[in-house]
Each structure stands twice: as C-alpha cells, then as structure tokens.
Design a protein around this motif. Sequence first.
Motif, mmCIF file in Angstrom:
data_model
loop_
_atom_site.group_PDB
_atom_site.id
_atom_site.type_symbol
_atom_site.label_atom_id
_atom_site.label_comp_id
_atom_site.label_asym_id
_atom_site.label_seq_id
_atom_site.Cartn_x
_atom_site.Cartn_y
_atom_site.Cartn_z
ATOM 1 N N LEU A 168 0.937 -1.409 0.037
ATOM 2 C CA LEU A 168 0.348 -0.046 0.218
ATOM 3 C C LEU A 168 0.831 1.280 -0.198
ATOM 4 N N MET A 169 1.881 1.216 0.303
ATOM 5 C CA MET A 169 2.795 2.599 0.909
ATOM 6 C C MET A 169 3.306 3.324 -0.909
ATOM 7 N N GLU A 170 3.489 2.146 -1.633
ATOM 8 C CA GLU A 170 3.812 2.101 -2.884
ATOM 9 C C GLU A 170 2.266 2.877 -3.326
ATOM 10 N N LEU A 171 1.643 2.918 -3.787
ATOM 11 C CA LEU A 171 -0.008 3.712 -3.616
ATOM 12 C C LEU A 171 0.138 5.612 -3.264
ATOM 13 N N PHE A 172 1.360 4.760 -1.915
ATOM 14 C CA PHE A 172 0.974 6.474 -1.484
ATOM 15 C C PHE A 172 2.140 7.706 -1.676
ATOM 16 N N VAL A 173 3.221 6.882 -2.205
ATOM 17 C CA VAL A 173 4.124 7.372 -3.383
ATOM 18 C C VAL A 173 4.132 7.643 -4.375
ATOM 19 N N GLU A 174 2.902 6.350 -4.772
ATOM 20 C CA GLU A 174 2.494 7.729 -6.609
ATOM 21 C C GLU A 174 1.608 8.336 -6.017
ATOM 22 N N GLN A 175 0.744 8.285 -4.817
ATOM 23 C CA GLN A 175 -0.368 9.700 -5.286
ATOM 24 C C GLN A 175 0.264 10.797 -4.692
ATOM 25 N N ALA A 176 1.537 10.919 -3.558
ATOM 26 C CA ALA A 176 2.043 11.986 -3.556
ATOM 27 C C ALA A 176 2.835 12.873 -4.752
ATOM 28 N N THR A 177 2.941 12.036 -6.099
ATOM 29 C CA THR A 177 3.567 12.797 -6.768
ATOM 30 C C THR A 177 2.292 13.989 -7.240
ATOM 31 N N THR A 178 1.002 14.128 -7.458
ATOM 32 C CA THR A 178 0.499 14.567 -7.272
ATOM 33 C C THR A 178 0.132 16.098 -6.377
ATOM 34 N N ILE A 179 0.880 15.824 -5.574
ATOM 35 C CA ILE A 179 1.328 17.171 -4.973
ATOM 36 C C ILE A 179 1.506 18.097 -5.503
ATOM 37 N N THR A 180 1.133 19.396 -5.847
ATOM 38 C CA THR A 180 1.718 20.523 -6.483
ATOM 39 C C THR A 180 2.195 21.916 -6.425
ATOM 40 N N PRO A 181 3.201 22.047 -6.753
ATOM 41 C CA PRO A 181 3.453 23.256 -5.746
ATOM 42 C C PRO A 181 2.916 24.816 -5.670
ATOM 43 N N GLU A 182 1.924 24.798 -6.796
ATOM 44 C CA GLU A 182 1.256 25.626 -6.192
ATOM 45 C C GLU A 182 -0.119 25.494 -5.096
ATOM 46 N N LEU A 183 -0.715 24.571 -5.407
ATOM 47 C CA LEU A 183 -1.330 23.883 -4.081
ATOM 48 C C LEU A 183 -0.249 24.436 -3.117
ATOM 49 N N SER A 184 0.890 23.510 -2.740
ATOM 50 C CA SER A 184 1.918 23.763 -1.724
ATOM 51 C C SER A 184 1.735 25.319 -1.338
ATOM 52 N N ALA A 185 2.316 26.092 -2.335
ATOM 53 C CA ALA A 185 2.554 27.762 -1.879
ATOM 54 C C ALA A 185 1.327 27.992 -1.394
ATOM 55 N N GLN A 186 0.263 27.327 -1.352
ATOM 56 C CA GLN A 186 -1.494 28.097 -0.776
ATOM 57 C C GLN A 186 -1.447 27.499 0.346
ATOM 58 N N VAL A 187 -0.642 26.828 0.577
ATOM 59 C CA VAL A 187 -0.966 26.791 2.318
ATOM 60 C C VAL A 187 0.566 26.685 2.768
ATOM 61 N N THR A 188 1.299 26.864 2.646
ATOM 62 C CA THR A 188 1.883 27.473 3.509
ATOM 63 C C THR A 188 2.578 29.018 3.895
ATOM 64 N N VAL A 189 1.623 30.118 3.024
ATOM 65 C CA VAL A 189 1.605 31.699 3.365
ATOM 66 C C VAL A 189 1.870 32.024 4.728
ATOM 67 N N PRO A 190 2.660 32.824 5.415
ATOM 68 C CA PRO A 190 2.138 33.251 6.481
ATOM 69 C C PRO A 190 1.508 32.860 7.776
ATOM 70 N N GLN A 191 0.235 33.196 6.814
ATOM 71 C CA GLN A 191 -1.410 33.300 7.934
ATOM 72 C C GLN A 191 -2.102 31.971 7.704
ATOM 73 N N PHE A 192 -1.386 30.998 7.024
ATOM 74 C CA PHE A 192 -2.047 30.237 6.928
ATOM 75 C C PHE A 192 -2.657 29.185 8.347
ATOM 76 N N ASN A 193 -2.669 29.453 9.194
ATOM 77 C CA ASN A 193 -2.930 28.594 10.003
ATOM 78 C C ASN A 193 -4.516 28.881 10.387
ATOM 79 N N ALA A 194 -4.292 30.556 10.465
ATOM 80 C CA ALA A 194 -5.818 31.887 10.340
ATOM 81 C C ALA A 194 -6.239 31.365 9.964
#
Length: 431
Positions: A370-396
């Motif tokens: 199953l971990m092989e499937l998780f690794v494959e799914q993780a390839t769909t994490i995009t830089p664009e979405l990552s940038a949005q959820v790591t702005v300094p104010q994201f917890n708020a």
Amino acid sequence: MIRSQLSRRGFLGASAVGALALAGCGTGFALQRGDGTASREGRLSFTLWAGEAELAAFTTVAERWTATSGIPVVFNVVPFSEALTGVDANLASDRAPDLFRVTYQDIGIYAAGGALLDLTDRLPAGFVDGFGPAFVSAVSNGDRVYGVPHHTDTSLVLYDVEALAGARIPTSLDDAWSWEEFRSIAADLPTGDAQFAFGVNWQLAGAYRWLNWVDQLGGRLLTEDLTGPAIDDRAGREALAFTQSFFTDGLVPPTTSTKGAYVDELFTTGTIAMVFAGDFLLPTIDPAFVAAGREYGATFLPADERASADLGGNAVVATAQSVNPEAAADFLAFLSDDEQQALFCEQATVLPTRTALLGQQLDYAVRPDLMELFVEQATTITPELSAQVTVPQFNAVNASMVDRLEQAFLAGDDPGQVLADLAEDITGRLS
C-alpha cells in the motif's frame, strides 16, 4: 499567532511527554532528563515531537552524523501540542534550539518573522534540486530556502475488502474513480443509524485537505500572488456543493465534520466502509484489521479534471539564534540525504521527498504494497497548492476554513454564501 490544534498525526506521535533528551556521547546515545532547548557551542539542540519509530530513526541518523562530525545532538522530545508554543517561548527569551521540527503549514510564519536560519547558501550546491518542486516550495520564502523537506505524507482511500466486493477498484492514478463513480459506489453501500459509507479526514488542522477537491477542478484558495482570496469561484462552489452532499445525504457520519471526531477508529470498528486516511495511520489500522480477521485495501483519491493530493509531513529547520549555523546546516543536509531519508521513511512509515527515492522500492515496516500507492499519489502534490497552504498566515486561514466548512456541511448553508464569507475572512487574515 494561531497555532494548529492537536492533529491526529500529532496525537499518534506524542508518545514522549516532558523534556526527555537523548544526549550524544561519542557514537552512542543515552536517555537522560535535561534541558535540550537552547543553542550552545559544541552541540546541536533539536526540539521535536516523535513517536517510538520516529525517535528510533532520528537517533540512528544522529548517531551516524556524530560519528563523523564529533558533535553530539541533544533531542528535546515534547508532545506535538506543545512543540511550537515551546519554540515560540524560547525564541522570545533568546533560548531557541539549533533545530526544530515543523509542519509545512507552520514554516511560513517563522520564515517571514526572521526566526529561521537562511539555508540557501549553506546547503551543498545542487542539494535542494534533489527534492520534488512541491516540497521546495513548501520550505521556501521567495527565492530563499529556510528548511529541508524531511518527509511527506498524503491520503488514499482505504476500503474494507468485503464491503466493496464487486466494486471496481482503480489500480493506477490514470484510472482513479471519477467524482461521480466514487459517489455512486458510496451510495450503494449500506447506511443507517450506526453505519455510513465513508469518512473524510478534514478535522480541525486537517481542514486544508478539503482543498484537494478544489484543486482537481483547477481552482485555488488564494490568488496566484498569494495576497488575496480566490476560493469564491466556479471551482470552489462546485467542489463545496459536491462535498456538502456527503453530509446532507448521510454518506458520512455527521460527527466527523471539520470540528468533529477523527475517522480512523470508525474504519477499524466497521462503522464506515471506506476512509480517507494518511499513510502514517497504517501502523494503527493494520493490527486492528489483522486482530479482527478482516482485510482492507487502498486505492487512489477520486479525480476530476486532474488528480491532486494533500501536502502532509514535516520539515526540519535551524533557528537564526543558533550559535552553530555551519553544523546545523551540515546536519540538516545529512538528515535529508537519500540514504538517511530512506531509513527514516522505512522505519516511520512515511513518504520520501527526495526524487531519487521515488523510483526505489523502500523496505517499509507496514504494508509495503500500500505504501507504493501512497508514494504514487504523492506525485500529484503540486507546487501551486503547496505554496497556498504554507503562506505565513495559513493557520489563521485554516481556522476560518474550519468554521465556514462546518456551516456548509452541518448547517446546510448555501455554498456560494459560505465561500463569499470565507473569502472575506481570508482577506482579513492575510492583511
């Protein structure tokens, strides 16, 4: 500042209570009680939360580094719920550790506040290029790098094999369930007062995982320059209307909305037939199914216009107060190189961020299939979405998502109005 509330990931990892330190002594380590917080010359202090398997892996890596550097590493292990408040207090009193563990969603506020050591020119040349772009984005502020992406985790759909007998189970990302096929399969499962089709993992600090559905339609939470809301558009409204139906149609337990209870126990007890769950939960879920004589499998997240996945996991950072900046940067590079990251991921059942490891078959301690499937799914994490959820104010921002999504899911409020209110909240949060 608003901190993430105790997440399920943190609850499972918070097995060490109090300031238990692992002090380096030559190439060996011994448990001791002590102050492992403040930076001091001749050692590295490292504040973190860690479960048993994680702590063992961290210890092995630190032993290896100490054997060649001669510098001991002191671990200050604390519960997840106390880790960052403790770091904040130590930063304010000039007693910050050299290193600390941090979620990707928290790193932005520390980088923007000048609390972190700029690693851009301290890491080996080309080292950062060895991470996936989404993870580089998560530890960067502008063109500067403030941490190493130590590992990641993401979600799949876990399912009870007997309950889904006869249903089509996708075996590749390209063949993932469409939204409508997923909903059709869920609707065919038996439901009742104490039986539901599935559960979602959007509780509290995990509310941001709901954004996967928006991203799949090409939508965004924030504008491209990350300065304002973009959620109140077609993609946002369609995603919210579709996911709202999970609750209004009784497919998921009403007690598991964004302010509700975590869902993994409901899966192991058979209350739900499917669950959206992170790889880090396998060490808990697997023995429960084995003990009950039941079988479970996993498949990819449903997809629409494109696949998407949530950014989980943690980075490790050095503080600007460190009196050992060269050693801190050297340890971070060692901690997250290919060999050490592979060891950590295998032992802790989490996913790599190093691109060289994505094509390798790691020897995971739990359900490597199953971990092989998780690794494959993780390839769909995009830089664009990552940038949005790591702005300094994201917890708020995430706190506002918890409140507004709850209104849609449990109160049945109109998706358009909910997102208009959320957009107004975000404007205030970002300002």
